[in-house]
Design a protein around this motif. Structure first.
Motif, short mmCIF file in Angstrom:
data_model
loop_
_atom_site.label_atom_id
_atom_site.label_comp_id
_atom_site.label_asym_id
_atom_site.label_seq_id
_atom_site.Cartn_x
_atom_site.Cartn_y
_atom_site.Cartn_z
N ALA A 158 0.83 -1.20 0.00
CA ALA A 158 0.00 0.00 0.00
C ALA A 158 0.87 1.26 0.00
O ALA A 158 0.57 2.24 -0.70
CB ALA A 158 -0.92 0.00 1.23
N GLU A 159 1.95 1.23 0.77
CA GLU A 159 2.86 2.38 0.81
C GLU A 159 3.49 2.62 -0.56
O GLU A 159 3.64 3.77 -0.99
CB GLU A 159 3.95 2.14 1.85
CG GLU A 159 4.86 3.33 2.06
CD GLU A 159 5.87 3.13 3.18
OE1 GLU A 159 6.75 3.99 3.33
OE2 GLU A 159 5.77 2.11 3.89
N GLU A 160 3.85 1.56 -1.25
CA GLU A 160 4.42 1.69 -2.60
C GLU A 160 3.40 2.31 -3.56
O GLU A 160 3.78 3.01 -4.51
CB GLU A 160 4.83 0.32 -3.12
CG GLU A 160 6.06 -0.28 -2.45
CD GLU A 160 7.36 0.38 -2.91
OE1 GLU A 160 7.33 1.09 -3.94
OE2 GLU A 160 8.38 0.19 -2.23
N LEU A 161 2.13 2.07 -3.31
CA LEU A 161 1.07 2.58 -4.18
C LEU A 161 0.51 3.91 -3.68
O LEU A 161 -0.42 4.46 -4.29
CB LEU A 161 -0.06 1.55 -4.27
CG LEU A 161 0.29 0.23 -4.95
CD1 LEU A 161 -0.80 -0.81 -4.69
CD2 LEU A 161 0.48 0.43 -6.44
N GLU A 162 1.07 4.41 -2.58
CA GLU A 162 0.60 5.65 -1.95
C GLU A 162 -0.88 5.55 -1.57
O GLU A 162 -1.67 6.47 -1.78
CB GLU A 162 0.85 6.85 -2.87
CG GLU A 162 2.32 7.08 -3.18
CD GLU A 162 2.55 8.25 -4.11
OE1 GLU A 162 1.56 8.85 -4.58
OE2 GLU A 162 3.72 8.58 -4.36
N LEU A 163 -1.23 4.40 -0.98
CA LEU A 163 -2.59 4.14 -0.52
C LEU A 163 -2.56 3.78 0.96
O LEU A 163 -1.54 3.38 1.50
CB LEU A 163 -3.22 2.98 -1.29
CG LEU A 163 -3.47 3.13 -2.79
CD1 LEU A 163 -4.00 1.82 -3.36
CD2 LEU A 163 -4.45 4.27 -3.07
N HIS A 164 -3.70 3.89 1.60
CA HIS A 164 -3.87 3.33 2.94
C HIS A 164 -4.12 1.82 2.76
O HIS A 164 -4.71 1.41 1.75
CB HIS A 164 -5.07 3.98 3.64
CG HIS A 164 -5.21 3.59 5.08
ND1 HIS A 164 -5.76 2.39 5.47
CD2 HIS A 164 -4.87 4.25 6.22
CE1 HIS A 164 -5.74 2.32 6.80
NE2 HIS A 164 -5.20 3.43 7.26
N PRO A 165 -3.65 0.99 3.70
CA PRO A 165 -3.89 -0.46 3.57
C PRO A 165 -5.35 -0.81 3.32
O PRO A 165 -5.66 -1.73 2.56
CB PRO A 165 -3.40 -1.01 4.91
CG PRO A 165 -2.32 -0.07 5.32
CD PRO A 165 -2.80 1.29 4.87
N ARG A 166 -6.26 -0.07 3.94
CA ARG A 166 -7.69 -0.36 3.74
C ARG A 166 -8.11 -0.04 2.30
O ARG A 166 -8.98 -0.71 1.74
CB ARG A 166 -8.54 0.45 4.72
CG ARG A 166 -8.38 0.01 6.17
CD ARG A 166 -9.38 0.71 7.05
NE ARG A 166 -9.22 0.34 8.45
CZ ARG A 166 -10.06 0.69 9.41
NH1 ARG A 166 -11.12 1.43 9.11
NH2 ARG A 166 -9.86 0.33 10.66
N GLN A 167 -7.52 1.00 1.73
CA GLN A 167 -7.83 1.33 0.33
C GLN A 167 -7.35 0.23 -0.60
O GLN A 167 -8.06 -0.17 -1.54
CB GLN A 167 -7.18 2.66 -0.05
CG GLN A 167 -7.80 3.88 0.61
CD GLN A 167 -7.07 5.16 0.23
OE1 GLN A 167 -5.84 5.23 0.35
NE2 GLN A 167 -7.81 6.16 -0.22
#
Length: 255
Positions: A169-178
């Motif tokens: 998620a961090e690599e994708l610049e997202l929150h884990p829930r997203q």
């Protein structure tokens, strides 16, 4: 709506049932309470369930076992647990929400709203999707898809044995829930299944390309920390063991 509650403490199940009747009122068709993983497994396989409320500690047994048996892409699941340290792991399985105990009416309403939004967005479709306040409303999904494809196909990030939902998620610049919602709703899979699919695909290539390599070495090479996890995932994916796959395909190539 048909609801199943897997909870080993009757007092908690009774209180949750009371709150559900208050919040959902006449939309409830049936609420069934079971106290064991085997009972839940039987219920989920015997008839469709709209929503599963899952406790993670069932008489000392791991509630995640039911998520292994019944993937969340087929059964919408909300975890109810006092062990909030397991929240990220739960989202890796694609659950819709994680409600900490003791449960409150306000928090239950929020979880049910998320369930409703998820159902509208990914199961019913239609024009209603445009007005849904999902976690992905402001996310450029094409960018996420392209970046995810690059990470998996080009960089082969799945070879990292420490890859988790949080890391990806961090690599994708997202929150884990997203990310969990994206995989569960858009790609109809969970993080664990998504990760296993890439690792097993890579293992199949290496098993045939390097016949001199030990199966165990290949398991570690494709990102597994333990051989038991590799063997289990491989057999689940292909219905045969890694050694049987190599032998079968080696024979095919020589005939």
């Amino acid at each position: 709506m048909k609801i199943l509650i897997l909870e080993d403490e009757p007092v908690h199940a009774k209180f949750l049932t009371k709150l559900l009747n208050i919040v959902l009122e006449s939309s409830i068709k049936e609420i069934k309470h079971v106290t064991s993983i085997d009972e839940a497994d039987k219920e989920l396989k015997s008839s469709p369930i709209d929503l599963l409320f899952l406790d993670l500690n069932i008489f000392g047994f791991d509630g995640f076992d039911i998520l292994e048996r019944i993937p969340t892409i087929f059964t919408n699941t909300i975890v109810v647990s006092a062990n909030t340290d397991n929240a990220i792991r739960a989202f890796e399985y694609g659950v819709i929400d994680f409600i900490p105990k003791p449960i409150s009416e306000e928090r239950l309403r929020l979880a049910l709203e998320r369930h409703s939004l998820f159902a509208i967005t990914y199961q019913k479709g239609g024009d209603q999707q445009k007005n849904v306040k999902s976690r992905l409303l402001q996310v450029d999904l094409d960018r996420v898809q392209n970046r995810l494809l690059h990470l998996m196909e080009i960089e082969k990030i799945y070879l990292n044995e420490d890859l988790t939902l949080e890391v990806l998620a961090e690599e994708l610049e997202l929150h884990p829930r997203q990310l969990s919602e994206f995989l569960n709703g858009k790609k109809q899979t969970t993080f664990n299944s998504f990760l296993h699919s890439y690792r097993i695909k890579e293992a199949k290539v290496l098993l045939l390309k390097y016949p001199e390599k030990n199966v165990s070495d290949i398991g570690f090479e494709v990102g597994y920390k333990s051989l038991s996890s590799f063997y289990e995932a491989f057999k689940k994916e292909l219905k045969i063991t890694a050694s049987e796959f190599r032998q079968k395909n080696s024979i095919s190539e020589t005939t």
